[in-house]
Design a protein around this motif. Sequence first.
Motif, PDB file in Angstrom:
ATOM      1  N   SER A 370       0.817  -1.210   0.000  1.00  0.00           N
ATOM      2  CA  SER A 370       0.000   0.000   0.000  1.00  0.00           C
ATOM      3  C   SER A 370       0.847   1.254   0.000  1.00  0.00           C
ATOM      4  O   SER A 370       2.068   1.207   0.118  1.00  0.00           O
ATOM      5  CB  SER A 370      -0.874   0.011   1.265  1.00  0.00           C
ATOM      6  N   TYR A 380      -4.703   0.088  -0.879  1.00  0.00           N
ATOM      7  CA  TYR A 380      -3.909  -1.115  -0.647  1.00  0.00           C
ATOM      8  C   TYR A 380      -4.342  -2.221  -1.591  1.00  0.00           C
ATOM      9  O   TYR A 380      -5.463  -2.222  -2.111  1.00  0.00           O
ATOM     10  CB  TYR A 380      -3.950  -1.563   0.817  1.00  0.00           C
ATOM     11  N   ARG A 404      -6.690   4.184   7.692  1.00  0.00           N
ATOM     12  CA  ARG A 404      -6.094   3.047   6.983  1.00  0.00           C
ATOM     13  C   ARG A 404      -6.310   1.735   7.722  1.00  0.00           C
ATOM     14  O   ARG A 404      -6.561   0.693   7.112  1.00  0.00           O
ATOM     15  CB  ARG A 404      -4.618   3.332   6.732  1.00  0.00           C
TER      16      ARG A 404
END
Length: 417
Positions: A370, A380, A404
Amino acid sequence: MTALQVDTDPAEVGFDPARLARLDRRLARWVDDGRLPGHLVTVARHGRLVHVGRYGHRDVERGLPVEDDTRWRIYSMTKPVTSVAAMMLYEEGAFELSDPIARWLPEFGETRVYVAGSAQKPVTAPQTEPIRVWHLLTHMSGLTYGFHHAHPVDALYRAAGHEWGTPAGADSAEVCRQWAAIPLVFQPGSEWNYGVSTDVLGRLVEVLSGSPLDEFFEQRIFAPLGMRDTSFGLREGDDVESLARLYTAVPGTPDGAATGFAPLDAMGAAAHRKPAFLSGGGGLVSTAGDYLRFVELLRRGGAYDGGRLLGPRTIAHMTRNHLPGDADLETFGRPLFAETPLRGVGFGLGFSMVIDPTRYGVVASAGDYSWGGAASTAFYVDPVEDVTVSFYTQLLPSSTLPIRNHLRQLVNQALVD
C-alpha cells in the motif's frame, strides 16, 4: 461525469453485503461528527468492483457533494506512479538498481552526510556509500522532508524553502541541485527515512528518458491505462470546482485530538495549475476512477486490458520487503511521520507491505502492500485475497484519523468465503 459502476454482487466474490455496509457506516460517522469533510471509497475483488461509498462534501462551505469525478490531491500516492515509471526504464535496461545516481545527477556525488551539530553549525562527513537507485526507491538515501521537524537537517530544508513546497519557479533540476547542497541525514543504505527520495527519482526518470515527468507519465502510463483525469495540478480548461477543497484538522481537546477541520486554501491553491516543479513524490491530482485503473494494474502484475506496462516478476520484486534483515519500519526506520503504521510493516521499491500481521495489529494478509497521501488518501492491494481498496478525502495530516487501519479491518471482516 465518469461514473464508478459496481459491476458485481458482492456475494458472488465472497463478500457479505450487510457486513460490507459497516464500512460506510464507520466512515459516515466521522463525517457526521464533523471530523471529516467527505469521502469516496472503492472495494474490488478479482478485478470486479463490488462497492463504492460516497458521503459528505468535497467543499463543505459551498455545499458541493463528493462525486465520482471529484479530483483529489493524492500527494504521496504519486510516489507509486513514479516508482512504476522508474521500473519501466529499469526493464528497458536504462540502469541497474545498484547504480549510483551521481552517474546521471552528478550534484549528488559530493553531498555531505550529517554526523553532529546543529542546523546552524552542522558537522558533516563524506559519503562512504553513494546514493544508489534502490536507495531512492526504498527511502534509504538519507534525504528527508523539511516538515518532519525531527532533525537538524530538516531545519536546513526549511531554511532553503523546502517544507510543504519548494521555492517558487524552481524546476526539478534546480530543486535537486538545492537538495544535493544540503547534508544527508545518514549514510545511504544505513537507515530508512521518509523524504524527497521519490522526487529525486522523478528527476532521474526525466534525465534517463529525455522527457519531462508529466509527458512521460501521460504517454507511457496515463494514456495506456485510460487515466484521463490525472495530471500535475489542474490542466487548462479543467473545472476548478471539480477539485475538492483542502482542509486541515483543528485540535480541540487537551490531548490535541482533532475535533474539526478548517479550509487550507493557500496550500490547496497550488493544485489549481501545473507547477514549475513536477513533484514525483506528491504532485498529482486524480479521480477515484483513474487511480483505480492504476491500482488494478498493480494487482494484475503490471498488465492492463490493452497490454502490459511491467512484468509480473518486476511487480513482485517491488512489493517484497527490501529492508535489511527483513526488518520492519519501526526497527529500521526513524520514529517520525510516514504514510503508514511502522510496526510489522516493511518497505519495498515504492510500497510499504505488511510483513507481520500480528505485530501490525490489524486483520490483514502478509504481503498486503500500500501507500497513502498527506491529505488522508490511501490504497492497498491484498494479493492473498485478491482485493484492492482505495480511499479519498482531503484532510491534513493523514495521521488525524485511523482511516487506513479501519479500511482493512472493515473490508476483511466482510470477506466470508
